[in-house]
Motif scaffolding. Sequence first.
Motif, PDB file in Angstrom:
ATOM      1  N   LYS A  18      43.747  47.620  31.292  1.00 32.82           N
ATOM      2  CA  LYS A  18      44.492  48.851  31.596  1.00 32.82           C
ATOM      3  C   LYS A  18      43.577  50.053  31.810  1.00 32.82           C
ATOM      4  O   LYS A  18      44.052  51.167  32.039  1.00 32.82           O
ATOM      5  N   THR A  19      42.279  49.834  31.740  1.00 37.68           N
ATOM      6  CA  THR A  19      41.316  50.930  31.889  1.00 37.68           C
ATOM      7  C   THR A  19      41.256  51.391  33.346  1.00 37.68           C
ATOM      8  O   THR A  19      41.235  50.580  34.265  1.00 37.68           O
ATOM      9  N   LYS A  20      41.214  52.699  33.552  1.00 33.05           N
ATOM     10  CA  LYS A  20      41.130  53.276  34.889  1.00 33.05           C
ATOM     11  C   LYS A  20      39.660  53.469  35.252  1.00 33.05           C
ATOM     12  O   LYS A  20      38.893  54.056  34.487  1.00 33.05           O
ATOM     13  N   MET A  21      39.289  53.000  36.436  1.00 31.71           N
ATOM     14  CA  MET A  21      37.897  53.051  36.868  1.00 31.71           C
ATOM     15  C   MET A  21      37.654  54.286  37.741  1.00 31.71           C
ATOM     16  O   MET A  21      38.452  54.613  38.620  1.00 31.71           O
ATOM     17  N   VAL A  22      36.522  54.952  37.469  1.00 29.10           N
ATOM     18  CA  VAL A  22      36.148  56.165  38.185  1.00 29.10           C
ATOM     19  C   VAL A  22      34.809  55.938  38.873  1.00 29.10           C
ATOM     20  O   VAL A  22      33.839  55.501  38.242  1.00 29.10           O
ATOM     21  N   ALA A  23      34.747  56.240  40.158  1.00 31.81           N
ATOM     22  CA  ALA A  23      33.518  56.074  40.938  1.00 31.81           C
ATOM     23  C   ALA A  23      32.602  57.274  40.714  1.00 31.81           C
ATOM     24  O   ALA A  23      32.941  58.399  41.095  1.00 31.81           O
ATOM     25  N   HIS A  24      31.448  57.035  40.110  1.00 30.84           N
ATOM     26  CA  HIS A  24      30.522  58.097  39.725  1.00 30.84           C
ATOM     27  C   HIS A  24      29.780  58.642  40.936  1.00 30.84           C
ATOM     28  O   HIS A  24      29.015  57.924  41.591  1.00 30.84           O
ATOM     29  N   ARG A  25      30.037  59.915  41.263  1.00 26.43           N
ATOM     30  CA  ARG A  25      29.464  60.557  42.454  1.00 26.43           C
ATOM     31  C   ARG A  25      29.841  59.784  43.723  1.00 26.43           C
ATOM     32  O   ARG A  25      29.062  59.694  44.668  1.00 26.43           O
ATOM     33  N   GLU A  56      24.703  59.212  46.649  1.00 31.75           N
ATOM     34  CA  GLU A  56      25.573  59.944  45.728  1.00 31.75           C
ATOM     35  C   GLU A  56      26.061  61.274  46.292  1.00 31.75           C
ATOM     36  O   GLU A  56      25.346  61.985  46.992  1.00 31.75           O
ATOM     37  N   ASN A  57      27.312  61.606  45.940  1.00 32.23           N
ATOM     38  CA  ASN A  57      27.891  62.914  46.271  1.00 32.23           C
ATOM     39  C   ASN A  57      27.822  63.252  47.755  1.00 32.23           C
ATOM     40  O   ASN A  57      27.566  64.398  48.132  1.00 32.23           O
ATOM     41  N   THR A  58      28.037  62.252  48.592  1.00 29.05           N
ATOM     42  CA  THR A  58      28.175  62.478  50.029  1.00 29.05           C
ATOM     43  C   THR A  58      29.564  62.013  50.453  1.00 29.05           C
ATOM     44  O   THR A  58      30.220  61.231  49.752  1.00 29.05           O
ATOM     45  N   ASN A  59      29.999  62.480  51.614  1.00 30.37           N
ATOM     46  CA  ASN A  59      31.301  62.040  52.106  1.00 30.37           C
ATOM     47  C   ASN A  59      31.339  60.524  52.276  1.00 30.37           C
ATOM     48  O   ASN A  59      32.379  59.894  52.072  1.00 30.37           O
ATOM     49  N   ALA A  60      30.195  59.925  52.631  1.00 34.31           N
ATOM     50  CA  ALA A  60      30.138  58.464  52.769  1.00 34.31           C
ATOM     51  C   ALA A  60      30.450  57.780  51.441  1.00 34.31           C
ATOM     52  O   ALA A  60      31.184  56.782  51.398  1.00 34.31           O
ATOM     53  N   ALA A  61      29.896  58.299  50.345  1.00 31.34           N
ATOM     54  CA  ALA A  61      30.140  57.718  49.017  1.00 31.34           C
ATOM     55  C   ALA A  61      31.590  57.919  48.590  1.00 31.34           C
ATOM     56  O   ALA A  61      32.194  57.048  47.959  1.00 31.34           O
ATOM     57  N   GLU A  70      34.478  60.819  41.031  1.00 33.61           N
ATOM     58  CA  GLU A  70      33.813  61.902  40.293  1.00 33.61           C
ATOM     59  C   GLU A  70      32.769  62.578  41.163  1.00 33.61           C
ATOM     60  O   GLU A  70      32.109  61.930  41.990  1.00 33.61           O
ATOM     61  N   THR A  71      32.638  63.900  40.986  1.00 34.35           N
ATOM     62  CA  THR A  71      31.560  64.641  41.634  1.00 34.35           C
ATOM     63  C   THR A  71      31.236  65.888  40.826  1.00 34.35           C
ATOM     64  O   THR A  71      31.815  66.123  39.765  1.00 34.35           O
ATOM     65  N   ASP A  72      30.294  66.702  41.345  1.00 33.84           N
ATOM     66  CA  ASP A  72      29.780  67.877  40.647  1.00 33.84           C
ATOM     67  C   ASP A  72      29.859  69.088  41.571  1.00 33.84           C
ATOM     68  O   ASP A  72      29.465  69.001  42.741  1.00 33.84           O
ATOM     69  N   VAL A  73      30.340  70.214  41.055  1.00 39.45           N
ATOM     70  CA  VAL A  73      30.493  71.396  41.903  1.00 39.45           C
ATOM     71  C   VAL A  73      29.518  72.498  41.481  1.00 39.45           C
ATOM     72  O   VAL A  73      29.331  72.770  40.294  1.00 39.45           O
ATOM     73  N   HIS A  74      28.884  73.096  42.487  1.00 41.61           N
ATOM     74  CA  HIS A  74      27.997  74.250  42.314  1.00 41.61           C
ATOM     75  C   HIS A  74      28.505  75.395  43.185  1.00 41.61           C
ATOM     76  O   HIS A  74      29.189  75.171  44.194  1.00 41.61           O
ATOM     77  N   LYS A  75      28.090  76.608  42.849  1.00 43.89           N
ATOM     78  CA  LYS A  75      28.346  77.764  43.705  1.00 43.89           C
ATOM     79  C   LYS A  75      27.059  78.137  44.431  1.00 43.89           C
ATOM     80  O   LYS A  75      25.985  78.177  43.829  1.00 43.89           O
ATOM     81  N   THR A  76      27.159  78.393  45.732  1.00 43.58           N
ATOM     82  CA  THR A  76      25.994  78.792  46.517  1.00 43.58           C
ATOM     83  C   THR A  76      25.700  80.277  46.316  1.00 43.58           C
ATOM     84  O   THR A  76      26.482  81.015  45.693  1.00 43.58           O
ATOM     85  N   VAL A 113      30.081  73.930  46.735  1.00 42.93           N
ATOM     86  CA  VAL A 113      29.601  72.680  47.313  1.00 42.93           C
ATOM     87  C   VAL A 113      29.453  71.645  46.210  1.00 42.93           C
ATOM     88  O   VAL A 113      29.387  71.988  45.022  1.00 42.93           O
ATOM     89  N   VAL A 114      29.384  70.372  46.620  1.00 44.10           N
ATOM     90  CA  VAL A 114      29.225  69.313  45.628  1.00 44.10           C
ATOM     91  C   VAL A 114      27.835  68.697  45.745  1.00 44.10           C
ATOM     92  O   VAL A 114      27.409  68.262  46.805  1.00 44.10           O
ATOM     93  N   HIS A 115      27.134  68.715  44.618  1.00 41.80           N
ATOM     94  CA  HIS A 115      25.755  68.220  44.522  1.00 41.80           C
ATOM     95  C   HIS A 115      25.464  68.117  43.033  1.00 41.80           C
ATOM     96  O   HIS A 115      25.911  68.967  42.258  1.00 41.80           O
ATOM     97  N   HIS A 116      24.719  67.113  42.629  1.00 41.09           N
ATOM     98  CA  HIS A 116      24.494  66.937  41.194  1.00 41.09           C
ATOM     99  C   HIS A 116      23.429  67.871  40.640  1.00 41.09           C
ATOM    100  O   HIS A 116      23.660  68.609  39.689  1.00 41.09           O
TER     101      HIS A 116
END
Length: 239
Positions: free
Chosen positions: A10-17, A25-30, A43-49, A55-58
Amino acid sequence: MNTIKINSLKTKMVAHRGVSGIELENTNAAFIAAGNRSYFGIETDVHKTADGKFVVHHDDNTGRLCNTDVIVEETSFDDLRKLHLNDKYGDSARADTLIPTLKEYISTCKRYEKTAVLELKNEFTKEEISNICNEIKELNYLENVIFISFCFANMVHLRELYPEQPAQFLTSEYQNDLPQILKAHKLDIDIEYSQLTKERIDVFHEHGVKVNCWTCDSKEAGEQLALWGIDYITSNILE
């Protein structure tokens, strides 16, 4: 290459980046690779420019993934967008290895009906978190976002803005008072997977705290966590 399938029960799987075990990682392709598979969340990471875009980048800088090394939060969106990241095989010529915007990531999650698991990188102000939420609300997808952060202040700001928004405090270390603290703030947990035992998962659950873990790429460990009743597993390659 493909993902490693596990008996997740019953565990929910999350795709890391995104599916970062296959695509950069953290591209539209991924993110699209995750969208086309059975994952519950991406999952992804958000930064402010430097000019206030999201934008999303680790990493705080681009050097690990790019031939040009700049600090994300000190660089304009237009300059970041000109960078081509090196894919997993060292190719910097791929047209789709750009740093995505927050809206591009959310749009992909929405298109494939995946939950967005969004890490607030570094410390944001309450106003900045409000702006992030407003961007997601423009796409009518805020109800499908779980926020995560190592910065507890980010979680407090989010709670003040959205008392019922799903949110998980990120940590690399289990502490005995964590279940009580998280219950008091109506937060769940996203913890480094080696810190977990069945007993610790049970204690979190007794306090009404859902349990996510990062970043488990071992089939044996993932299936053990599922047997222990973990709610989510975040992985680069397990599905």
